[in-house]
Each structure stands twice: as C-alpha cells, then as structure tokens.
Design a protein around this motif. Structure first.
Motif, PDB file in Angstrom:
ATOM      1  N   THR A   1       0.845  -1.191   0.000  1.00 21.70           N
ATOM      2  CA  THR A   1       0.000   0.000   0.000  1.00 21.70           C
ATOM      3  C   THR A   1       0.874   1.233   0.000  1.00 21.70           C
ATOM      4  N   GLN A   2       0.383   2.273  -0.679  1.00 27.96           N
ATOM      5  CA  GLN A   2       1.200   3.473  -0.849  1.00 27.96           C
ATOM      6  C   GLN A   2       0.289   4.682  -0.987  1.00 27.96           C
ATOM      7  N   GLN A   3       0.626   5.767  -0.312  1.00 27.72           N
ATOM      8  CA  GLN A   3      -0.090   7.025  -0.504  1.00 27.72           C
ATOM      9  C   GLN A   3       0.222   7.542  -1.906  1.00 27.72           C
ATOM     10  N   VAL A   4      -0.829   7.959  -2.621  1.00 27.02           N
ATOM     11  CA  VAL A   4      -0.626   8.424  -3.993  1.00 27.02           C
ATOM     12  C   VAL A   4      -1.049   9.865  -4.205  1.00 27.02           C
ATOM     13  N   PHE A   5      -1.781  10.459  -3.240  1.00 27.56           N
ATOM     14  CA  PHE A   5      -2.279  11.818  -3.460  1.00 27.56           C
ATOM     15  C   PHE A   5      -2.671  12.437  -2.134  1.00 27.56           C
ATOM     16  N   THR A   6      -2.389  13.726  -1.985  1.00 27.77           N
ATOM     17  CA  THR A   6      -2.864  14.514  -0.856  1.00 27.77           C
ATOM     18  C   THR A   6      -3.745  15.633  -1.387  1.00 27.77           C
ATOM     19  N   THR A   7      -4.957  15.710  -0.913  1.00 31.06           N
ATOM     20  CA  THR A   7      -5.921  16.695  -1.407  1.00 31.06           C
ATOM     21  C   THR A   7      -5.462  18.111  -1.068  1.00 31.06           C
ATOM     22  N   PRO A   8      -5.449  19.017  -2.044  1.00 27.80           N
ATOM     23  CA  PRO A   8      -5.075  20.403  -1.747  1.00 27.80           C
ATOM     24  C   PRO A   8      -6.030  21.032  -0.731  1.00 27.80           C
ATOM     25  N   SER A   9      -5.496  21.909   0.113  1.00 27.39           N
ATOM     26  CA  SER A   9      -6.334  22.552   1.125  1.00 27.39           C
ATOM     27  C   SER A   9      -7.432  23.389   0.490  1.00 27.39           C
ATOM     28  N   SER A  10      -7.208  23.862  -0.734  1.00 20.71           N
ATOM     29  CA  SER A  10      -8.229  24.658  -1.413  1.00 20.71           C
ATOM     30  C   SER A  10      -9.462  23.832  -1.757  1.00 20.71           C
ATOM     31  N   VAL A  11      -9.297  22.519  -1.883  1.00 16.76           N
ATOM     32  CA  VAL A  11     -10.426  21.625  -2.169  1.00 16.76           C
ATOM     33  C   VAL A  11     -11.050  21.119  -0.871  1.00 16.76           C
ATOM     34  N   GLY A  12     -10.230  20.817   0.130  1.00 18.61           N
ATOM     35  CA  GLY A  12     -10.757  20.355   1.410  1.00 18.61           C
ATOM     36  C   GLY A  12     -10.697  18.853   1.534  1.00 18.61           C
ATOM     37  N   THR A  13     -11.852  18.214   1.505  1.00 25.41           N
ATOM     38  CA  THR A  13     -11.962  16.773   1.705  1.00 25.41           C
ATOM     39  C   THR A  13     -12.277  16.073   0.394  1.00 25.41           C
ATOM     40  N   LEU A  14     -11.562  14.993   0.115  1.00 24.35           N
ATOM     41  CA  LEU A  14     -11.931  14.086  -0.970  1.00 24.35           C
ATOM     42  C   LEU A  14     -11.958  12.669  -0.421  1.00 24.35           C
TER      43      LEU A  14
END
Length: 549
Positions: free
Chosen positions: A210-223
C-alpha cells in the motif's frame, strides 16, 4: 460516504469551503446560491417523452453507489449501515430500470452491537464500499471496511448469492474502490483527503503493498468515496467532495501514480427540486462505448437517491458530465443498449410473503433473531425483545419508501398478541412515529404513537407517547402509512387504519419527517412486534403493499 470528517459538519460550512476550490480546465463552473435559486427547476417530476428517461432513475434510498457492467447486465451496490442483510446488489439491463437482486453481506457479523446485544450499530456498518467482477474466475467481489478496524471481502458467482466471506484484511480501506486490472491484478483506492492505493495478492486474500498516492489540496478540502478505473491505458481515481463536488485523479504512470487532479463538478444544480448536488457514485461504459455517471442526490427525508447522466471525454482524457441548461438534467435520451431479456422486478407492489425466504426488497433493523420469525403463508413475527424502546427491539423489518410520495398498507392478524405487546407499522428514522396495536388487559386498541427520538450519538431520547387511539374489534386490522419524501423541507407522514381493508380512518396528527442528513439513511417503512412485559406473543402480516399515487 464520508464520515471521517463531516458527520457533524453542517452543509453550509461544507459548501462555503467549496467556493475556495480551484477550477480546472473543462470543469463545470459553480453557480452562486442566488443563481442556483433563480435557475432552480420547477416543482414536479420531469416530463419525459418517448426515448427519454427521468431522474432520479430510482427514487429510493441507495447511496454511495458503485456501478459495473458484466456483459449485457449492469449491477450496482449501495450503503446500508445498520440494516441487515447489507450491501444490496441492484441489477439493470438499461441503466434506468433497476431491481434488487440480492445482498453482498448476508449478516452483519461484526460484533454484538449489530445484534442489538448490549450495544447498537446505528450509523455504523456498511458504508461506501465497492463491487467488482473478475472475469478470470467469473466471480463478483464486494469489499468494504467496518468500524475503521478492518476490511472484509465477500465473493459470489451470482449476485443472488450465496455470498461468502473470502478474507479479512487488517488495513481498513475507507471509502474503497476495487479495480480488477486488465492483467487480473487487484488494486484498491481508498482514503479520506490522503488517498492511497493498495495491491492485493492474486487470490485477493492479503495486502501485498500500500502506498499514498495523493494529498488533497487545502483549497479543495476533503476528498473521499474512491472509485478506481483503468480506461484507455490510464488509471483514474474518481473522488467525491462531500456533499457538493466531484473530482478525478489521472495517472499515465501506473496505478501508484503520479496523479494529477481535475474538477468534474462543483455546486452543480441537481435534477430533484429541493435536493442536493449529484455526487459520489461511479462511471460505467455501455456495450456501445457510451459512458454514464450514476451519482446520488441528497434528498432527505427520503435519503440519497440515484441519478444518471451521460459523460463524454476530452481529447486529453478527462470526463465531462453532459448538462442540460447548465444543470444535471431532469431527463436525458435513454441509453442505446440491447433490448432487455425481461422486465425487472418492480420495487413497489404487493408482497404476501408466500416463500420461506424474504424478497431482497426487505432489510432488518440490525441482525434479526432468526428463531423469532418465519415466512410462508404470511410473515410471522414473534416477539424477540422485551423493551419499551422500538430502537432496541429486534426483528423490525424495513422497506425503503418510494418517492416522491408513497403509501404502505399492511394487513395484520393480531390474535396471538399478549398483554404488553406492541405491533405495527412505523415511519422509522432517528425521529419516528407509528400506527399499530397495543394489547393491554386483554383489550386491543389501535394507536398512533409519536415522539420516538434519538440524539446525535444515536442514543434514545424519547420512547414515544400516544397521540390518538381507538378500540378495534376482531383479530385483523389494516394499517396504513403515507410518506411524502420530496426533499428540501420537513414533510408529513400520515397514518390510518381499517377494519375491512376498504374504508380507512385517519388516526392522529401529521408526523413531521425531518430532512436533517446526519442519520444518513432516509426514512423507511418498518414492520415491528415487540413485548414490553414477556416474550411469547406473535403477529402475522398477511399482506404488504407499497403503492404510489
């Protein structure tokens, strides 16, 4: 599904966050609140001509949809939380007309709280999960995490079942999307704001990586609410921004990325007057190569209901929802698909409980005590719990409400009730009311009861009080509940009864069905029979009918 970050965060705050989200090329421009109101569709159902379909395609509570096609048949899965069996599988041949075919999770055997044994599982259980089909072994897979603790995988060779648990995985894949890749490798996209991808072993039983592939930008908030696809050699993770946006990640470098993000929709006007923004759900391709997005619309008090829109793709491989007058259409041309092999089973109509098993339209409130009910020549409900609290009573059997308004009518034989027993027909949610029979001192009354309430932690705060009653002769009674679940406001539920099945008498005041979202599941019709003194009584439901005007 989204419960890590927002079960106690009101909609206005979430929507305010959305205004800061950056717009990507080709994205749907958000409308201001004033513009949305000015452009809101007129009240009433969409007018549909031949060759068109109307949204919602199902006006019942089926949220967090995953949708797939296997050959000429479409399947979808949905959240059910504390209802059992869980994770219904819907089937369609045209993406518009759907039936309930079975359930992927036969019993919620995840702890005593799902049996109403010392604890309760309200607003837990089956959240956003994933349905996939693996051609190499001709097997359907359901995958979902329970209670943030671990992930369960169930398999079946036919959606009707039997479904069996394949494995338990120690990583809880929150809001997961399962991908069967073209080389038969199994991948899972999951997470809230931080999105990860896991690879499973070839047998699907263990996690390889398992691997982290993306961090949601703070401008978007929650995904969250991941769905995972490989389309034309590209990998896509389809993500929701609860409860007003949809985004997609794309990778040309493989399932582990790197990924770039684009907005699919934000604050888009939906197809249901008073309802929310279509979001979450999944993408599916028809036999003819056309693409569709099956989302859900927040439409309380009825729940979250599926809506369908066509999707096209930009030249550089990004999906675009096709709009009607700047909104998700109230109607669209029907998908061009082969003629169905048969008509699907309606989700409304009559059930006389003539078989020994229940039809898949039914789900229990928590797991039932199977020694206390039987079907065949009617449904027999023996008292399974001694309680004055319907929220603690086992063997309460629920049915989704059909929108925008519908009526449930039950024929009940109450001759075997015992003193202290309560049996009837409820409008069930965190604020509930019911019409039914009370047996006291050998006398039988029909009563309308309101004031059954829970707090925001799903603890009972009110066990109900009589608002009206009448004496009833004989051993049979017909009970009726009518529910208005048009979204946008609290709506009335009404109750009536009959001693002959023809003439019905209204009983009690309107019951206000609240449209707060935090219970997540919508109102349901519910059949119940519980004791307040001692077990041993029973009732028989000889007929249930769900009808629309």
């Amino acid at each position: 599904m989204g419960m890590l970050s927002w079960p106690h965060q009101p909609f206005p705050r979430r929507r305010a966050l959305a205004t800061a989200a950056g717009l990507a090329a080709g994205a749907v421009l958000p409308l201001t609140g004033a513009a949305r109101a000015a452009a809101a569709p007129a009240q009433g159902p969409a007018r549909v001509t031949a060759g068109e379909y109307a949204n919602p395609v199902i006006w019942q509570d089926f949220a967090d949809i995953d949708v797939i096609r296997v050959g000429d048949t479409y399947y979808a899965s949905a959240s059910t939380m504390h209802y059992s069996p869980g994770a219904p599988v819907l089937r369609s041949y045209d993406l518009v007309n759907w039936e309930i075919a079975g359930h992927s999770v036969p019993v919620l055997d995840f702890g005593a709280k799902y049996d109403l044994n010392g604890a309760r599982g309200y607003v837990r259980g089956i959240w956003a999960s994933s349905l996939a089909y693996r051609p190499s072994n001709r097997t359907f897979y359901w995958l979902g995490q329970i209670d943030f603790a671990r992930t369960y995988v169930y398999t079946a060779t036919a959606v009707e079942g039997p479904w069996n648990r394949l494995t338990t995985i120690g990583t809880p894949y929150y809001d997961a999307g399962l991908l069967v890749d073209s080389d038969d490798t199994l991948y899972v996209a999951y997470g809230n704001t931080t999105i990860s991808v896991a690879q499973l072993s070839p047998d699907g039983r263990t996690q390889v990586r398992t691997q982290q592939v993306f961090t949601t930008p703070s401008s978007v908030g929650t995904l969250e609410g991941a769905r995972f696809y490989r389309i034309n050699g590209q990998y896509y993770i389809f993500l929701t921004r609860p409860a007003n946006g949809q985004y997609i990640l794309k990778s040309s470098g493989g399932p582990f990325g790197p990924y770039t993000m684009r907005q699919v929709l934000l604050d888009l006007r939906g197809p249901i007057p008073g309802g929310g923004v279509p979001h979450q759900g999944g993408l599916v391709q028809t036999q003819n190569g056309a693409w569709y997005y099956l989302a859900f619309v927040d439409a309380y008090p009825g729940g979250r209901v599926p809506a369908l829109a066509p999707v096209t793709w930009t030249g550089d491989g990004w999906p675009v929802v096709q709009l009607v007058n700047g909104a998700w259409g109230a109607s669209y041309p029907s998908p061009a698909v082969p003629a169905p092999p048969r008509q699907v089973t309606p989700m409304t109509g009559v059930d006389t409980f003539d078989g020994t098993t229940l039809k898949p339209r039914w789900e229990w409130n928590h797991n039932p005590d199977n020694s206390k009910w039987s079907a065949g020549n009617g449904l027999t409900l023996r008292t399974a719990t001694v309680t004055n609290d319907l929220y603690w009573a086992r063997n309460t059997l629920t049915h989704r409400i059909q929108g925008p308004t519908s009526t449930a009518t039950v024929q009940l034989d109450h001759s075997a009730m015992r003193d202290g027993d309560r049996a009837g027909l409820a409008l069930l949610r965190d604020s509930s009311a019911w019409i039914g029979v009370k047996r006291e001192g050998g006398a039988t009354r029909v009563v309308m009861v309101g004031g059954l309430t829970m707090d925001s932690n799903w603890n009972t705060t009110g066990t109900g009080y009589e608002l009206a009653s009448a004496t009833v002769p004989g051993s049979r009674i017909w009970l009726r509940a009518t529910a208005d679940i048009r979204p946008g406001a609290a709506r009335p539920g009404t109750f009536s009864y009959s001693t002959d099945g023809i003439a019905f008498t209204r009983l009690g005041p309107d019951f206000s069905m609240g449209n707060d979202w935090r219970f997540f599941m919508g109102y349901r019709f519910a059949l119940f029979n519980h004791a307040t003194r001692a077990l041993g009584g029973s009732v028989r439901v000889t007929r249930f009918e769900l009808s629309t005007p």
